[in-house]
Design an enzyme around this catalytic site. Sequence first.
Site, PDB file in Angstrom:
ATOM      1  N   HIS A   1       7.424  -7.822   7.971  1.00  0.00           N
ATOM      2  CA  HIS A   1       6.780  -7.227   9.153  1.00  0.00           C
ATOM      3  C   HIS A   1       6.054  -8.262  10.007  1.00  0.00           C
ATOM      4  O   HIS A   1       5.707  -7.981  11.144  1.00  0.00           O
ATOM      5  CB  HIS A   1       5.802  -6.129   8.712  1.00  0.00           C
ATOM      6  CG  HIS A   1       6.502  -4.911   8.194  1.00  0.00           C
ATOM      7  ND1 HIS A   1       6.692  -3.787   8.942  1.00  0.00           N
ATOM      8  CD2 HIS A   1       7.109  -4.668   7.014  1.00  0.00           C
ATOM      9  CE1 HIS A   1       7.354  -2.883   8.243  1.00  0.00           C
ATOM     10  NE2 HIS A   1       7.615  -3.401   7.048  1.00  0.00           N
TER      11      HIS A   1
ATOM     12  N   LYS B   1       4.173  -0.558  22.051  1.00  0.00           N
ATOM     13  CA  LYS B   1       5.184   0.505  22.158  1.00  0.00           C
ATOM     14  C   LYS B   1       4.520   1.886  22.244  1.00  0.00           C
ATOM     15  O   LYS B   1       5.000   2.776  22.949  1.00  0.00           O
ATOM     16  CB  LYS B   1       6.130   0.441  20.962  1.00  0.00           C
ATOM     17  CG  LYS B   1       7.001  -0.821  20.972  1.00  0.00           C
ATOM     18  CD  LYS B   1       8.081  -0.785  19.906  1.00  0.00           C
ATOM     19  CE  LYS B   1       9.032  -1.972  20.097  1.00  0.00           C
ATOM     20  NZ  LYS B   1      10.113  -1.979  19.112  1.00  0.00           N
ATOM     21  N   GLU B   2       3.407   2.035  21.508  1.00  0.00           N
ATOM     22  CA  GLU B   2       2.709   3.326  21.543  1.00  0.00           C
ATOM     23  C   GLU B   2       2.135   3.579  22.940  1.00  0.00           C
ATOM     24  O   GLU B   2       2.185   4.700  23.453  1.00  0.00           O
ATOM     25  CB  GLU B   2       1.588   3.335  20.494  1.00  0.00           C
ATOM     26  CG  GLU B   2       2.138   3.293  19.066  1.00  0.00           C
ATOM     27  CD  GLU B   2       1.075   3.021  18.020  1.00  0.00           C
ATOM     28  OE1 GLU B   2      -0.125   2.915  18.378  1.00  0.00           O
ATOM     29  OE2 GLU B   2       1.434   2.911  16.834  1.00  0.00           O
TER      30      GLU B   2
ATOM     31  N   ASP C   1       2.317 -12.056  16.899  1.00  0.00           N
ATOM     32  CA  ASP C   1       2.395 -10.759  16.239  1.00  0.00           C
ATOM     33  C   ASP C   1       3.847 -10.487  15.884  1.00  0.00           C
ATOM     34  O   ASP C   1       4.728 -10.694  16.733  1.00  0.00           O
ATOM     35  CB  ASP C   1       1.896  -9.685  17.228  1.00  0.00           C
ATOM     36  CG  ASP C   1       1.170  -8.556  16.531  1.00  0.00           C
ATOM     37  OD1 ASP C   1       1.486  -8.284  15.361  1.00  0.00           O
ATOM     38  OD2 ASP C   1       0.287  -7.947  17.169  1.00  0.00           O
TER      39      ASP C   1
ATOM     40  N   GLY D   1       1.920   7.577   9.914  1.00  0.00           N
ATOM     41  CA  GLY D   1       2.199   6.313  10.604  1.00  0.00           C
ATOM     42  C   GLY D   1       3.693   6.193  10.776  1.00  0.00           C
ATOM     43  O   GLY D   1       4.459   6.998  10.222  1.00  0.00           O
TER      44      GLY D   1
ATOM     45  N   ARG E   1       0.829  -1.212   0.000  1.00  0.00           N
ATOM     46  CA  ARG E   1       0.000   0.000   0.000  1.00  0.00           C
ATOM     47  C   ARG E   1       0.853   1.247   0.000  1.00  0.00           C
ATOM     48  O   ARG E   1       1.847   1.332   0.731  1.00  0.00           O
ATOM     49  CB  ARG E   1      -0.879   0.019   1.255  1.00  0.00           C
ATOM     50  CG  ARG E   1      -2.089  -0.818   1.174  1.00  0.00           C
ATOM     51  CD  ARG E   1      -3.200  -0.246   0.291  1.00  0.00           C
ATOM     52  NE  ARG E   1      -4.065   0.663   1.041  1.00  0.00           N
ATOM     53  CZ  ARG E   1      -4.108   1.977   0.845  1.00  0.00           C
ATOM     54  NH1 ARG E   1      -3.352   2.560  -0.055  1.00  0.00           N
ATOM     55  NH2 ARG E   1      -4.921   2.735   1.572  1.00  0.00           N
TER      56      ARG E   1
END
Length: 727
Positions: free
Chosen positions: A160, A373-374, A366, A23, A9
Amino acid sequence: MKVINVSNRLPITIDPTIHRSSGGLVTALEGLAVDEYALKWIGWPGAEISETRRQREVEGLLEKEFGCTPVFLSKKEIEGFYHGFSNSSLWPLLHYMPSRFRYEPAWWDQYRAVNEHFARRVLESAEEDDLVWIHDFQLMLLPAMLRAARPDLRIGFFLHTPFPSYEIIRCHPRRDELVAGLLGADLIGFHTFGYLRHYCSAVTRLLGLEASFNEILHDGRSTAVGVYPIGIGSTRFEEELNGEAYARHLASFRKAYAGKRLVLSVERMDYTKGIIQRLDAIELFLSRRTGQDDVKFIFVSVPSRESVEQYRDLCEEVEARIGRLNGRYASVHSSPIHFIHGSVDFSELCALYSLADVGLVTPLIDGMNLVAKEFVACQRDNPGVLILSEFAGAAQELFSASIVNPYDAHSVAQAIEEALAMNIAERARRMQPMCERVMKMDAQRWARWLVHDLSRAAAPEQSSHSVLDASDRISDALESGKKVAMFLDYDGTLREIEREPSAAKPNAATHAVLQKLRNRPGLDVSIISGRTPDDLEAFLGSYQFGMIAEHGAAIRRPGQSAWERMDRNISHSWMEQVLPLMRLYESCTPGSFVEQKRTSLVWHYRRTDPQFGSWKARALVAELGVLTANMPLRVRHGKKIVEVTTTHLNKGAAILQMIGGNKYDLIVCAGDDATDEDMYQLDVPRLISIYVGEGETRAGFRVLNPAAFREFLSAALELPEPASKRD
Ligand code: GDG
C-alpha cells in the site's frame, strides 16, 4: 474456495466490546465474498490482550461473528515489530526519508517472529485452492515463509506504500531478506508503475535475479508483478450523499462557515503528509491577503502512531505552527485555520468534502492517497477544485487536478489562489473525468481485478514428471544395451556459472557426475562449449570425452588427443571491424571485457552493474546488427555475453560432425544458453533435448539448475541392481 486476507490490523476495534470498522478495503473484500469466495481475515485485533482466557474468548467471538482469526501480539512484539521495525524503520525508508530511519537488531527479531506467527495462523486455515492475499509492509517476510511451507498455495501480496528507489532501500540492513520475502508470492501488486519498477530494480541489484516488468523468475518459479491502483468504496460514498445525516451536517456546516471559502485537508498526522510544508504555503497565501477574512483552512488530522517519538514531535510542531499562524492572521471574528486533531465521523467527513471549495492534498509522498479520491467522489453538486501533490500515487490517475510540488510553497500558494478564483464551468470541466474514474475504478473493482489475476498468475510447480520421463528413457536405453550419445554443455549446465570464467573449474560434484559418465558402458559423451580448446583441455582433458570447442570450430574425438579444426576455410577478417567496436564498449562499461577466440569475439558483462550492463549490451547488439548486416555472421545475446561468430559454425552442425557415420539409438543434448538452442533443433531421430534454467527454450525438457541436472544425470546413469539383490 476462500480468500484469506492477511493484514496487520483486523477490520475491528475492541473497546472492550467488539465493533467492525468500515473502510475501502473492507467494502472491497466484502464485495468479493458476494461474488464467489468465502472470506476470512487474519490479523492483529489492535488491543494488547495477554490473558489466555480473554484471548480464547475474543478469538471465539471474532471467528463466529466476524470471520476473523486474531494474531495476538505481546507488548514486546508490539514495540519491536510494530512501533519499531514497521513504523520507525520501514515506513521512513519506503517513503524516501532515510534521515528518519531508525534501526535496532532486536526489532528485526520481533518482526521475523511476528511474521512467523502470522504464517502459522494462515497455515492453520489454508485449504487446497484457497487464495491468500497479504497486505502491506508489516508482512514482507510472510509470502516467503508461506511458500516454504506450502509450495502449492496461491499467494498474492499488495504493497500500500510506495516502493522506493534501490538507492534508498539499500540503506536497510535487512534489505535482501525484505526484498526476497515478497518473492514467495505468485503476484505482487503496487499502486503505480514507478513503485513496480523500483522493486524490480532492487530484485536485480540485491538478489542478482532477472526481473522483467511483468514477472520475476527465481527458484524455479515465476512471480508476476502488476500495477493495481486502489480505489475507494464508491457505493458507500454515493449512499452517504443521499442520506439524512449527511444532509443535516451539510446544512449545519453551511451555517457555521457562512461567508467563508473553505480549503480542506484530511489525513493521519504523519510526516509524509507534508503538513509543515503546507503550512509554509498557507502562510505565504495569508501574507498576500492581509485584511481579508474570507478563507478558512480546515485541517482534520487524525492522531497517529503517538508512541513513536517522531510523530509526537511532529504533532507538537504542527500545533505550535498553527497557533502562531492563527495568532498572526486572526481577525476579531475568526482565525484562518481550524485544526481538528481527531477524527470526524463518516457523514461529517462527506459533508466537509462536499462543502469545501478546495481539497488541499499535498503529501511529500504517498502510496496512493485515498483522501484525494474521496474528495472527488463528494463533488456532486457545485464542484470544488482538487489541489494534489505530484508525489501522491493518485496523481497518476487524477490528471485534471491542479498538480503541485508540495516542496514549492510559492506554487502551492499560487494554486490555492487560482483554485479559489476558478469559475464554476472550469471547475466542473476538470472534476467530471476524475469523478467518472473514481466512481468506476472503485475498491471492489480493484479487489476483483487483483484476485482474478492472482488466480491466473499462480503457475503450477514445474512438472517433474516430464524430466523423469527423459531420465527413464535414457536408463532404459542403456540398460537394454542400446548406443547412446550425449552432448553436454559445460558452463551453466554441468557446472554453475562463476563471475570469473576461469574460476569455473570442475568442482567435486561435477567430477562425481563426470566419473559416472565415463564409467557407464554404451555411452559416448562429448562436452560441447563456447570455450577454447585450451580451456576444455585444462578443465576436462583427463576424461577422454569427445570435445567440441568454440561452438563447433574445433573438435576432439573421443579417446583422441588431437583437435580437428572445422574452420580452416572460413575467413576471420571480419574481426578487424568488429573488435574495435567491442573494445569501445569494453572501455566505457566498467567491469566488462572482450574475449578473443580464434573463431569468435565475445563481450562479457557479468561483472558490470546489472542494469547498465544489459543496457549497453542491447546497444552493442543493435550496433553490431548494422555493422555486420552484410557479413555471414551471427550476433548472439547470451547469458551476460554478446558474441559474434560466423554463421558456418554452430553447436548443431558440430554435433553432426562428431556423430559422423556412427549410428546411435538415442542422442541426448543439454545446455543453458541461446547458443545451445541450435542443438535442440537437430533433425535426428530419437533426440532428447534438455534445457537447464528458467526462461524460454525450444528444448523438450527442463531442469532448473546445474545441481538438478547433475542429479538428473546421476539418476539416468544409475546401474541396475544385480538380479540376485533385486529378488
Ligand atoms: C495507506 C497509504 C494508500 C482520515 N481522517 C478521517 C478519516 N480518514 C480516512 C480517509 C481515508 C483514510 O483515512 C486515509 O487514507 P490515505 O490513503 O489517505 O492514507 P494512509 O492511511 O496513509 O493509507 C496510502 C492507502 O494505504 C491505501 O492503499 O492510499 O498511500 O499510506 O480513507 O477517509 N475517516 C473518517 N474520519 C476522519 O476524520 N471517517
